[in-house]
Enzyme design. Sequence first.
Site, PDB file in Angstrom:
ATOM      1  N   VAL A   1     -25.369 -25.910  23.065  1.00 43.27           N
ATOM      2  CA  VAL A   1     -26.583 -25.940  23.883  1.00 43.27           C
ATOM      3  C   VAL A   1     -26.256 -26.415  25.296  1.00 43.27           C
ATOM      4  CG1 VAL A   1     -28.934 -26.800  24.097  1.00 43.27           C
ATOM      5  CG2 VAL A   1     -27.986 -26.330  21.838  1.00 43.27           C
ATOM      6  N   ASP A   2     -25.435 -27.453  25.408  1.00 42.64           N
ATOM      7  CA  ASP A   2     -24.996 -27.893  26.733  1.00 42.64           C
ATOM      8  C   ASP A   2     -24.289 -26.762  27.474  1.00 42.64           C
ATOM      9  OD1 ASP A   2     -25.941 -30.470  26.834  1.00 42.64           O
ATOM     10  OD2 ASP A   2     -24.110 -31.384  26.094  1.00 42.64           O
TER      11      ASP A   2
END
Length: 429
Positions: free
Chosen positions: A208-209
Amino acid sequence: MPGEYDGVGESVTVPDGWTGDHDGESRRAEDPAWPADGHRSGPLAGLKVLDLSRILAGPFATMHLADLGADVIKVELPGRGDETRHWGPPFAADGTAAYFTVANRNKRALTLDLGSAPGAAIARRLATAADVLVDNFLPGRLARFGLDPDALRTANPGLVTCTITGFGSDSAAAGRPSFDFLAQAAGGLMSITGAEDGVPTKVGVAIVDLAAGLFATTGILAALRRRDHTGQGAHVEVPLFDAVVGLLANQAANWLVGGVEPVPMGNAHPNIVPYESFPTADRPLALAVGTDRQFVRLVAVLGVPELADDDRFRTNADRVRHREALRPVLIARLATAPRSRWLELLDEAGVPAAPVNTVPEVFADPLVAQRLLVEVDGGVQVRSPVRLDGRPLPVTDAPPALGRDTDAILAGLGLDAGEIGRLRSAGVA
C-alpha cells in the site's frame, strides 16, 4: 505512513532575513535561488523537489522523481533522521538500516528541525523556489510551520504540493495515523490474502505504501503538466486507505458487480483457471493460463489432451466453475517430472509458466543482474524498472548519510560557516 511528528523543537533566534513571512512576489524575488545540485540529468532535470516525507510512501514517490532527473532535497530531523534509518537489522556498514536504502537514492540530505523558527524559515525559503513539496504529516501539522499549501502558494503560485495521509484530510478519520499494515487490514486486502481457510495475511512487502507512492508520483506529474498550461500549482493528496481500496481491482468488481464476496484462495485466482502454483516432482512452479488456446496447449504438454474437449473445462468460465475437478488432474500429471523439465516443455509450447523463486534465487538470475542491479558508492541498488528509449534511468547517488549535504545546501542559500555552526549547535540543522 502519515507523519506524527508534532514539530516540537528548541526555540532559537531567527537570523536576519529569515522572517518566514509570505508576501508573494517580493518574497520570491528576495530568495530566488535553490542551492545548485549540478549533476542531475534526465527528463525531469531542473525540477526542484523538497521532500519532507518519511518512512516509505512519500520517499518512494520522491525517489522516482529523482530517478527521472529531479533535484530532491530530503529533509530530516537532526540527530535522528527518517525512522527507517533505524528499522533493522540488517544494517549497512555505516549503521543505516537496509530499509532506508530502498526509497532514498539520488537525493540530497538536509537536517532541519521544522519545529524551530529558523528551521521552518529555511524550509519555507526552499519551498519558495521549489517546484514540488511532498509530505506525509498528519493533516494540519504543516500549518504550524507556515508550510501549508495555501501559505506556500501565496509566495510561489506554481508550487505543486503533495501529501500522503492515512484516511484523507477531509474525512472523519483525518487525525488518525496509519501504517501500511493497518491500511491492508482496514482496506480489505488482508481478507483476500493467504491460504484458503487460513488467517487474513498481509502482502509480503508494504504494497500500500509503494502503491500510494506511485499514485502520488502520477498525481504530481499530472499537476506539473497542468501548470505548464496555467502557471498555477495544485495540491495532490493520496490517502493510504483510498490507495488500498483502489488496489482491490477485480476483487472489488466481483463484489460490486456480481455480489460475490472475495475470500482468500492461496495462490489461486478467483476469475481465471488454472492460474496458481502447483507442486512438481521436486519444486513448485506457477502456471498462468489466461486463454482457452493456452489451456489446449497446456493439457497437450501434460499428456491429457482430452481435457480440452471436456465440457467441464472447455472455456475459462467452465474451468472456474469446475476448478476442484481440474486441479487434482493437473497436480497428478505435474508430479511425474521435475520442475525444470516442465518449464522447458511449457516454454516450447508457449504456455506461460515460471519457477517459484526465493529472493536469493531472484538475485542469482543473470537477467536481474543485467537489467536491474547497479552498484553505486560501494552499495547495490535495484534500479527503476522504467526505461526511456531503451535505456535505464541513471543511479548516480547512493542513499545519503544523515545530513550529508546540510552544509552545502545552507551555504548555497548564502549562510556562512559561522551561521551554519550556530544552527548546528542549537540543534536546528
